[in-house]
Design an enzyme around this catalytic site. Structure first.
Site, PDB file in Angstrom:
ATOM      1  N   CYS A  52     -29.318 -65.677 -19.429  1.00  0.00           N
ATOM      2  CA  CYS A  52     -28.163 -65.228 -18.815  1.00  0.00           C
ATOM      3  C   CYS A  52     -27.589 -64.139 -20.021  1.00  0.00           C
ATOM      4  O   CYS A  52     -27.732 -65.011 -21.386  1.00  0.00           O
ATOM      5  CB  CYS A  52     -27.112 -66.009 -18.329  1.00  0.00           C
ATOM      6  SG  CYS A  52     -25.430 -65.381 -18.274  1.00  0.00           S
ATOM      7  N   ASP A  59     -32.067 -69.068 -17.118  1.00  0.00           N
ATOM      8  CA  ASP A  59     -32.285 -68.769 -15.332  1.00  0.00           C
ATOM      9  C   ASP A  59     -33.941 -69.126 -15.246  1.00  0.00           C
ATOM     10  O   ASP A  59     -34.652 -68.490 -15.778  1.00  0.00           O
ATOM     11  CB  ASP A  59     -32.058 -67.446 -15.078  1.00  0.00           C
ATOM     12  CG  ASP A  59     -30.299 -67.079 -15.252  1.00  0.00           C
ATOM     13  OD1 ASP A  59     -29.514 -67.914 -14.708  1.00  0.00           O
ATOM     14  OD2 ASP A  59     -29.958 -66.116 -15.838  1.00  0.00           O
TER      15      ASP A  59
END
Length: 154
Positions: A52, A59
């Site tokens: 992120c 992620d």
């Protein structure tokens, strides 16, 4: 002479070295032996990771790439290393999918390509970005528009 040498491929048969950050320069191509045929080439990377860009948290996603090749095709080990190079790269989900698609268009100039990201939930929300491209002025451009419209109804 080895076909890999003729094609200019440098990664096959060597120890794998992973890039620390986004590395489109690792992508390699080889000649499509059947450019007159329309056929699908599909890749699935179920262990894609990126960061992120705001929080730095990881992620996790499955990235699906499908394309109709023209003259050049992406070499799979170079694609793997390229996708793994996102591991420490900060980008939103939608950005990752579009970057991947644009890098592959620049690399191969395919007739058609689509990239889907199936990102695992964070904060209780899953995001599945989809991007596609069809060569302008061809039936593939119309195909891209149709497939994009189909995705909007899912």
């Amino acid at each position: 002479m080895d076909d890999r040498t003729e094609e200019g491929l440098t990664l096959l048969g060597k120890r794998t070295e992973y890039c620390a950050d986004y590395a489109p320069e690792v992508l390699e191509t080889f000649e499509n032996k059947h450019p007159e045929n329309d056929y699908w080439v599909q890749f699935n990377c179920p262990e894609f990771t990126s960061l992120c860009p705001i929080t730095g948290q990881p992620d996790f996603a499955e990235i699906k790439i499908s394309y109709l090749p023209d003259r050049r095709m992406v070499e799979s080990k170079s694609l793997k290393l390229y996708l793994f190079s996102f591991r420490n790269h900060g980008a939103f989900h939608e950005d990752c999918v579009n970057i991947i698609m644009k890098d592959l268009i620049k690399l191969m100039e395919p007739k058609y390509i689509e990239v889907t990201g199936i990102f695992l939930p964070r904060g209780g929300i899953s995001i599945y970005p989809y991007a596609n491209y069809g060569r302008p002025g061809t039936k593939y451009e119309q195909m891209a528009q149709r497939r994009l419209e189909e995705k909007a109804t899912i």
